[in-house]
Design an enzyme around this catalytic site. Structure first.
Site, PDB file in Angstrom:
ATOM      1  N   GLU A   1       1.479  -0.452  -5.105  1.00  0.00           N
ATOM      2  CA  GLU A   1       0.575   0.656  -5.403  1.00  0.00           C
ATOM      3  C   GLU A   1       1.490   1.865  -5.575  1.00  0.00           C
ATOM      4  O   GLU A   1       2.035   2.374  -4.586  1.00  0.00           O
ATOM      5  CB  GLU A   1      -0.413   0.882  -4.267  1.00  0.00           C
ATOM      6  CG  GLU A   1      -1.383   2.014  -4.557  1.00  0.00           C
ATOM      7  CD  GLU A   1      -2.307   2.331  -3.389  1.00  0.00           C
ATOM      8  OE1 GLU A   1      -3.498   2.577  -3.631  1.00  0.00           O
ATOM      9  OE2 GLU A   1      -1.824   2.341  -2.228  1.00  0.00           O
TER      10      GLU A   1
ATOM     11  N   ASP B   1       0.840  -1.193   0.000  1.00  0.00           N
ATOM     12  CA  ASP B   1       0.000   0.000   0.000  1.00  0.00           C
ATOM     13  C   ASP B   1       0.881   1.251   0.000  1.00  0.00           C
ATOM     14  O   ASP B   1       1.863   1.328   0.751  1.00  0.00           O
ATOM     15  CB  ASP B   1      -0.889  -0.041   1.249  1.00  0.00           C
ATOM     16  CG  ASP B   1      -1.892   1.086   1.310  1.00  0.00           C
ATOM     17  OD1 ASP B   1      -2.743   1.166   0.405  1.00  0.00           O
ATOM     18  OD2 ASP B   1      -1.821   1.892   2.257  1.00  0.00           O
TER      19      ASP B   1
END
Length: 666
Positions: free
Chosen positions: A359, A323
């Site tokens: 990401e 993330d």
């Protein structure tokens, strides 16, 4: 470095914690029956920030926490407070979930001991590490992103006691669904223990996604009541079914948040070392959550690597999704693809063959880094998401961008002569509108989040066929169904790795909420009994086609050149008349039709026919003697001599006529 955390021996437990600036660190031992503190012992400095102590007579299952003392000057980044019980950063198990309370954020001498409010770390002996087989997932496969709780909470075939837990993913009904979709690997949204943001409890809301961790290894007891063993057994069962497991991990921030946030673990042990700060002492906020983990600090780097090794060795996972991954590559605040942590992850022997997915953005300076991660990393491709949506929304001049995305986004991932794409193509993800809502809501509807609809993205590249959210008009319903089919067919017809978010295969809706992180309720829980089974059957057929035709999932960039053995070019871009797209066609802002004609080394061909126009159209495909074009998806009823009725995607495969039968692999 000596192993941190709790090391269990037959004689007792050695406790170790790191802090460069604490003057004293204690371990508090708690009674297992009533959670009462029964002992407090001071760890001894061992140099280079290490503090450790061996406590005899303790065994596995003992409950503990750390406390630290030193200077208290929050404006300088110093938060030492011995009244704050701290979770061990190396905790692998906690005895109960975190629950936010204002006293956890009280200033020193303004609040009571937080031990009654905090979960206790459970000293747990880890299972013996065994050799882990190679990952099942390979680039080009289908990643299926899911939230463990919302995915299984309402599933009628899963026993009540398993719903919402990791164990539910091993249920035969779940595995059968995943296999029908051709899932290569499930990507589990965070399953490590997290805490609610402080504004949620007063609103009667809770964090449903889990992107607010406290430490990095301990699983959330609500999702894994059976602890690490539950994760390990679920991963093994999925593997037996041919499905890999990717964990979505959050190393970019923690739930300790900004200066008003709670003191739970890293902040109380060494806030200055574990988090990045501005020169004036303020916390850096490259994450939008209030703090940013200092991933360029050697101790943090070791902790991240230890976490990844832990889940490989002791749970057997295939890999990880990171993330806000630029945070992991920031050195002194600047992103560097050769950052020590990124290079250490890519080069670690235990992680050498694991799947790595980034990401590739955060909200810090130069935070958008799509295409800039090291070669080992696949990357979420939001350009694919946006260009696919623009095309099907009917934006002018979108056909060229769509072709680039269908072919693997060489403009993004073809740098330095790399021959293959690292794209992860997706139409929708957990963050944003669902696939069904993209075609039903032009604007977000986030009032339920309690922020007066201010949260979430405003530009969703979505549209509505009729009144927003209307469901009782047959024509509108048909148009939305067809648009969903078109988006899904585009995804499954794209080169490279693809990702589908759970429930989008059967029309899940969040009623237009594009930031449903705080909705642990029917807004995010998948409605298994009310799912659109026709759409689900279509996705299953698309998955069958994709598995049968390697040219669709191949990650190598297309050249337009012929393979020597077949004489068939790997790609030709055609108009609806079967002629090559000319420069004028590519530059025509009103063009919404094209054909991607893929060839393989064996001489087989498949045509991906895209009509983004509302009007009917007859498509012509180039013929070869001894072959004929046939529908490639069972649910299609295609006749090239008849107009394609309105916009959508068709797949045609070239098969031999007469005795030769179908070409192998076609």
């Amino acid at each position: 470095m000596t192993r941190l955390g709790a090391t269990i021996t037959p004689e007792g437990i050695r406790f170790a914690a790191w802090s460069s600036s604490a003057r004293r660190i204690w371990v508090s031992i708690f009674d297992e029956q009533d959670n009462r503190e029964i002992d407090r012992a001071e760890l001894q400095p061992e140099g280079e920030g290490m503090h450790a102590l061996f406590v005899s007579g303790l065994a596995a299952g003992s409950l503990y926490g750390f406390r630290a003392d030193g200077d208290y000057a929050p404006e300088l980044g110093l938060w030492f407070d011995p009244d704050k019980l701290l979770t061990d950063p190396y905790a692998v198990e906690i005895d109960r979930p975190y629950a936010y309370h204002w006293r956890l954020a009280a200033r020193r001498n303004e609040g009571a001991d937080t031990a009654p409010l905090m979960p206790k770390t459970v000293a747990r002996a880890l299972p013996r590490a065994v050799p882990v087989p190679p990952p099942l997932f390979r680039p080009g496969g289908l990643i299926y992103e899911l939230n463990v709780r919302s995915f299984t909470k309402l599933h009628p075939d899963v026993p009540d006691e398993q719903r919402g837990t990791l164990a539910a993913l091993a249920h035969p009904a779940i595995i059968a669904h995943l296999k029908r979709l051709g899932v290569s690997a499930v990507e589990l949204m965070p399953v490590t223990a997290s805490i609610d943001e402080r504004h949620l409890p007063p609103l009667g809301l809770s964090n449903a996604w889990g992107y607010n961790p406290v430490t990095f290894m301990a699983l959330d007891p609500r999702l894994a009541p059976g602890g690490l063993a539950e994760l390990r057994e679920t991963v093994a069962t999925l593997r037996q079914a041919g499905i890999g497991t990717i964990l979505d991990l959050v190393f970019n921030h923690t739930g300790e948040s900004d200066r008003l946030g709670p003191t739970l673990s890293l902040r109380g042990l060494d806030n200055q070392a574990y988090y990045r700060h501005q020169p004036d002492g303020r916390l850096v906020n490259d994450t939008g959550t209030g703090n940013t983990v200092a991933c360029d600090h050697p101790v943090v780097r070791d902790m991240v690597l230890d976490t990844l090794r832990h889940f490989v060795r002791h749970a057997g996972v295939d890999g990880f999704r990171f993330d806000l991954a630029p945070v992991l590559g920031r050195v002194d605040g600047v992103f560097d693809p050769a950052a020590p942590l990124l290079e250490a992850i890519a080069g670690d022997p235990v992680l050498a063959d694991r799947v790595l997915v980034a990401e590739p953005w955060d909200i810090g300076p130069d935070g958008y880094q799509l295409g800039n991660f090291p070669a080992r990393f696949l990357e979420w491709n939001d350009r694919y998401r946006d260009d696919a949506r623009r095309f099907w929304r009917g934006d002018v001049g979108a056909v060229g961008a769509l072709a680039t995305r269908l072919a693997g986004s060489s403009d993004v991932f073809g740098k330095a002569g790399r021959p293959a794409s690292r794209t992860v193509n997706f139409i929708a993800a957990h963050d944003g509108m669902t696939l069904a809502d993209i075609v039903a809501y032009e604007r977000k509807h986030n009032a339920a989040n309690g922020e007066q609809n201010r949260d979430g993205h405003n530009d969703n590249l979505s549209w509505n066929n009729g009144a927003e959210g209307e469901t009782d008009n047959a024509a509108i319903g048909k148009a939305r169904f067809e648009d969903q089919c078109a988006l899904l067919a585009t995804l499954f017809g794209s080169r490279g790795t693809i990702m589908l978010t759970a429930g989008d295969e059967f029309g899940r809706t969040q009623k237009g909420n594009n930031n449903a992180y705080a909705q642990d309720n029917a807004i995010t829980w998948l409605d298994w009994t009310g799912r659109d089974q026709a759409l689900e059957r279509y996705v299953s057929a698309l998955a069958t086609l994709r598995r049968a035709v390697p040219a669709l999932s191949d990650t190598h960039f297309l050249t337009g050149q012929s393979a020597e053995a077949s004489g068939i070019p790997d790609v030709a871009w055609l108009t609806e008349t079967g002629m090559p797209l000319a420069e004028a066609d590519w530059n025509d802002p009103g063009r919404h039709r094209l054909v991607m004609l893929l060839g393989d080394a064996g001489g087989g061909r498949i045509a991906v026919i895209i009509n983004g126009d509302r009007r009917q159209c007859v498509f012509t495909l180039p013929a070869r003697e001894g072959f004929q074009w046939q529908p490639a998806v069972e649910t299609q009823a295609v006749d090239l001599a008849r107009p394609m009725p309105g916009r959508g995607v068709n797949f045609m495969i070239e098969r031999r006529t007469g005795k030769g039968g179908a070409r192998k692999g076609s």
